[in-house]
Design a protein around this motif. Structure first.
Motif, PDB file in Angstrom:
ATOM      1  N   GLY A 114      39.771  41.433  41.010  1.00 15.32           N
ATOM      2  CA  GLY A 114      40.118  40.648  42.189  1.00 15.32           C
ATOM      3  C   GLY A 114      38.928  40.440  43.105  1.00 15.32           C
ATOM      4  N   PHE A 115      38.093  41.467  43.209  1.00 12.33           N
ATOM      5  CA  PHE A 115      36.884  41.367  44.033  1.00 12.33           C
ATOM      6  C   PHE A 115      35.978  40.244  43.537  1.00 12.33           C
ATOM      7  N   LEU A 116      35.683  40.233  42.250  1.00 13.09           N
ATOM      8  CA  LEU A 116      34.778  39.224  41.696  1.00 13.09           C
ATOM      9  C   LEU A 116      35.369  37.819  41.776  1.00 13.09           C
ATOM     10  N   LEU A 117      36.647  37.686  41.447  1.00 15.49           N
ATOM     11  CA  LEU A 117      37.273  36.363  41.528  1.00 15.49           C
ATOM     12  C   LEU A 117      37.270  35.827  42.961  1.00 15.49           C
ATOM     13  N   SER A 118      37.556  36.688  43.918  1.00 14.28           N
ATOM     14  CA  SER A 118      37.581  36.256  45.315  1.00 14.28           C
ATOM     15  C   SER A 118      36.181  35.934  45.825  1.00 14.28           C
ATOM     16  N   MET A 119      35.188  36.706  45.424  1.00 13.50           N
ATOM     17  CA  MET A 119      33.805  36.432  45.843  1.00 13.50           C
ATOM     18  C   MET A 119      33.333  35.088  45.296  1.00 13.50           C
ATOM     19  N   VAL A 120      33.578  34.855  44.004  1.00  8.28           N
ATOM     20  CA  VAL A 120      33.146  33.601  43.386  1.00  8.28           C
ATOM     21  C   VAL A 120      33.903  32.423  43.998  1.00  8.28           C
TER      22      VAL A 120
END
Length: 175
Positions: A114-120
Motif C-alpha cells: 500500500g505504501f508503494l502504490l500510494s507513493m507512486v
C-alpha cells in the motif's frame, strides 16, 4: 463487399469503450487508481486474520483505527483525482504524506504494498498535466460552446520581431 461499402456503425460496446477512453485521458486516471489501490492493503491488513494451516495469524495493531482512517482517506483522494482534477496537486501531496504516515501506523504501510502504490500514485497525480484535448473539453463547459475562432490562451508567440508596438502606419520601425 466493395471499397464503396460504408463501414458498419460502431456498436454499443465500442462507443462506450471510446467514451471511457476519452474520459480517462482527460484526468489523472492511473494516479487515482494507484492511490485507491494503495489504500486497500493499508486499511485491510490490520483487521485481517490470515489462516496458515491450523494457525491463525492476526495482524491487529493498537493503531487499527488509524489504519482505517488512512486507508479511507487514500481511497477518497483517489476518487477526487478522478472527478476533481483541479485538486490533483493537493491530492497527490496528501497521498504521499498519508503513505509516509502509514509506515509506522499500519504494519509498514500495508506490508509495503500500500505504501508503494500510494507513493507512486501521489507522485503521478502531482506530475500529471492536462493534455491538448482537455482544453477543448473545458472550453465547452456547462453546455456553452466556445466562441468560434477564439484564440487559445497559450497560443504560440510570434517571434518574427514584428508586434503592434513596432508598427507605425503599416511600416515597421527599428527597435
Amino acid at each position: 463487399m466493395s471499397a464503396e461499402t460504408p463501414a458498419a456503425a460502431p456498436g454499443q460496446f465500442t462507443r462506450r469503450r471510446l467514451q471511457f477512453r476519452a474520459w480517462r485521458g482527460a484526468r489523472p486516471f492511473w494516479a487515482g487508481l494507484f492511490v485507491m489501490l494503495g489504500g486497500f492493503p493499508i486499511m485491510y491488513f490490520p483487521y485481517a486474520h490470515l489462516q496458515i494451516g491450523h494457525l491463525t495469524v492476526a495482524m491487529a495493531t493498537t493503531a487499527g483505527a488509524g489504519s482505517l482512517i488512512i486507508g479511507v482517506l487514500l481511497i477518497v483522494l483517489g476518487i477526487s483525482l478522478w472527478f476533481q482534477k483541479h485538486v490533483r496537486v493537493f491530492a497527490g501531496v496528501a497521498a504521499i504524506l498519508l503513505a509516509l504516515v502509514s509506515i509506522p501506523v499500519s504494519n509498514f504501510g500495508g506490508f509495503v504494498i500500500g505504501f508503494l502504490l500510494s507513493m507512486v500514485g501521489g507522485a503521478m497525480g502531482i506530475a500529471w498535466t492536462p493534455g491538448p484535448g482537455a482544453k477543448a473539453e473545458e472550453s465547452g463547459r456547462y453546455g456553452v460552446p466556445a466562441p468560434r475562432g477564439a484564440e487559445p490562451v497559450d497560443a504560440p508567440m510570434d517571434l518574427s520581431g514584428t508586434s503592434p508596438a513596432n508598427e507605425v502606419n503599416g511600416r515597421h520601425s527599428a527597435g
